[in-house]
Design an enzyme around this catalytic site. Structure first.
Site, short mmCIF file in Angstrom:
data_model
loop_
_atom_site.label_atom_id
_atom_site.label_comp_id
_atom_site.label_asym_id
_atom_site.label_seq_id
_atom_site.Cartn_x
_atom_site.Cartn_y
_atom_site.Cartn_z
N LYS A 1 0.84 -1.21 0.00
CA LYS A 1 0.00 0.00 0.00
C LYS A 1 0.87 1.26 0.00
O LYS A 1 0.57 2.22 -0.69
CB LYS A 1 -0.94 -0.01 1.21
N LYS B 1 -3.56 -10.09 -9.53
CA LYS B 1 -4.90 -10.47 -9.07
C LYS B 1 -5.92 -9.42 -9.52
O LYS B 1 -5.57 -8.24 -9.69
CB LYS B 1 -4.93 -10.68 -7.56
N LYS C 1 -9.56 -3.74 -7.57
CA LYS C 1 -10.11 -2.45 -8.01
C LYS C 1 -9.00 -1.46 -8.35
O LYS C 1 -9.25 -0.47 -9.01
CB LYS C 1 -11.10 -1.88 -7.00
P1 ADP Z 1 -9.09 -5.25 -3.66
O1 ADP Z 1 -7.83 -6.04 -3.85
O2 ADP Z 1 -9.84 -5.14 -4.94
O3 ADP Z 1 -8.84 -3.94 -2.99
P2 ADP Z 1 -10.03 -6.11 -1.10
O4 ADP Z 1 -8.63 -6.02 -0.62
O5 ADP Z 1 -11.02 -5.12 -0.63
O6 ADP Z 1 -10.00 -6.11 -2.69
O7 ADP Z 1 -10.54 -7.58 -0.77
C1 ADP Z 1 -11.75 -7.97 -0.14
C2 ADP Z 1 -11.82 -9.49 -0.03
O8 ADP Z 1 -11.83 -10.10 -1.31
C3 ADP Z 1 -10.61 -10.11 0.69
O9 ADP Z 1 -11.01 -11.21 1.49
C4 ADP Z 1 -9.72 -10.55 -0.42
O10 ADP Z 1 -8.87 -11.59 -0.07
C5 ADP Z 1 -10.74 -10.99 -1.47
N1 ADP Z 1 -10.19 -10.78 -2.80
C6 ADP Z 1 -9.86 -9.60 -3.37
N2 ADP Z 1 -9.40 -9.76 -4.62
C7 ADP Z 1 -9.43 -11.10 -4.86
C8 ADP Z 1 -9.09 -11.90 -5.98
N3 ADP Z 1 -8.66 -11.36 -7.11
N4 ADP Z 1 -9.26 -13.23 -5.89
C9 ADP Z 1 -9.74 -13.79 -4.75
N5 ADP Z 1 -10.10 -13.09 -3.66
C10 ADP Z 1 -9.95 -11.76 -3.70
#
Ligand code: ADP
Ligand code: TRP
Length: 327
Positions: free
Chosen positions: A115, A195, A198
């Site tokens: 981050k 991965k 957003k």
């Molecule tokens: P982002 O990476 O889009 O900011 P978050 O960190 O808010 O997403 O993740 C929210 C939840 O979704 C967490 O439990 C995270 O492990 C899961 N998650 C986020 N992206 C993925 C992904 N590409 N594949 C599987 N799980 C995910």
């Protein structure tokens, strides 16, 4: 006998995408089906403030996420739903846990480093994020924590916090276990080495995307060389990702999808995937449009959940205060 407790939270930092749904929320729904488990699902609003944001948008993001949870099938009859910041005891538990977690461990957290690299301020809030997450989990003495694979290090820290506290102050917490969906990691559609997130909006399929956008994004997803529709994550990571999404959304084994598309081109396969997504997501979007209209009802559901959650967290905090020698 007390039922095992499951705790998990969602951070309201923007629209939900397919990775969030398949990596986290879908598991909540599986847990919720089990009457032998006591489920606690919450909106991690304090966690959301650890990165740059616009205060005038946060409230709406929280409401959207509440409506998302309910529209995706999280059921207030079967799970306790609440907002993290409504449970003041959690922040107190977090303070007490801070004394059994080392600063070095926090500085080495992958998410903290990532981050900061991405330009987020290296604030104390961001650094202490995992302590608050440990408090979310331990305040309810959770046994299981369903999250995406990328949260593993944070769950490990919560496990350390439980062990350290128990060792120093006497047996208090079960050591919580992270539950990760088969290592499921949905990849970005425009770069399968990353991965879906957003922070990479082009390769990200949002649950709120219109049918036209979904089809457009799926059609322009990168594919690998070759023409055959086969699941081969090593050599065909982009296609493997699309097959995984297809399988998860249609609830069908990948083998069956491969068979159906034995003679299909990538284009035909992608259109079939878009059809499945559009079908499922239109239903979800329709439910959400109805649910979000009744804000009073959303508030009622979450304040009833908060009352139940608060009573439990208060019990844990009291026990911790006694054990740590406080008045
Ligand atoms: P982002 O990476 O889009 O900011 P978050 O960190 O808010 O997403 O993740 C929210 C939840 O979704 C967490 O439990 C995270 O492990 C899961 N998650 C986020 N992206 C993925 C992904 N590409 N594949 C599987 N799980 C995910
Ligand atoms: N850090 C988690 C995420 O980014 C959200 C979260 C906060 C959480 N507290 C939690 C998840 C407690 C499980 C349990 O997805």
């Amino acid at each position: 006998m007390k039922k095992p407790i499951v705790v998990s939270g969602l951070k309201p930092t923007g629209k939900l995408h397919l990775g969030n749904y398949l990596g986290a929320i879908k598991q909540y729904i599986d847990f919720q089906k089990d009457p032998k488990i006591d489920n606690f699902f919450f909106i991690a609003d304090y966690h959301a403030l650890t990165q740059k944001y616009n205060a005038s948008e946060k409230y709406d993001e929280i409401i959207e996420m509440i409506a998302d949870m309910l529209s995706l099938g999280i059921d207030p009859e079967k799970a306790t739903l609440y907002i993290q910041s409504d449970i003041l005891e959690i922040a107190n538990v977090s303070w007490l846990l801070g004394n059994v977690i080392s600063a070095g461990q926090l500085q080495n957290m992958i998410e903290f480093r990532e981050k900061v690299e991405q330009g987020q301020p290296a604030s104390c809030g961001l650094l202490n994020y995992p302590i608050l997450m440990a408090a979310d989990i331990l305040a309810f003495k959770a046994s299981f924590v369903p999250v995406g694979e990328d949260q593993r290090q944070h769950v490990e820290l919560a496990r350390d916090a439980a062990r350290n506290f128990n060792k120093r102050f006497g047996e208090t917490f079960p050591v919580p276990q992270g539950i990760y969906v088969k290592g499921l990691r949905i990849k970005s559609l425009d770069d399968p080495s990353k991965k879906m997130s957003k922070s990479l909006p082009k390769g990200c399929l949002y649950l709120s995307d219109t049918p036209e956008t979904l089809r457009k994004k799926v059609r322009s997803a990168v594919t690998d060389s070759g023409t055959e529709i086969v699941y081969d994550p090593e050599n065909k990571p982009a296609l493997a990702n699309l097959l995984t999404i297809y399988s998860e959304f249609s609830n069908r084994p990948i083998k069956d999808i491969e068979k159906d598309h034995k003679n299909s081109s990538y284009a035909v396969f992608k259109d079939a995937l878009a059809d499945v997504l559009i079908d499922e997501l239109s239903d979800f979007q329709e439910r959400k449009a109805g649910i979000i209209k009744d804000k009073e009802n959303l508030r009622k559901i979450f304040s009833e959940g908060s009352d139940k959650a608060r009573a439990i967290a208060a019990g844990t905090l009291k026990e911790m205060k006694q054990k740590t020698g406080l008045f």
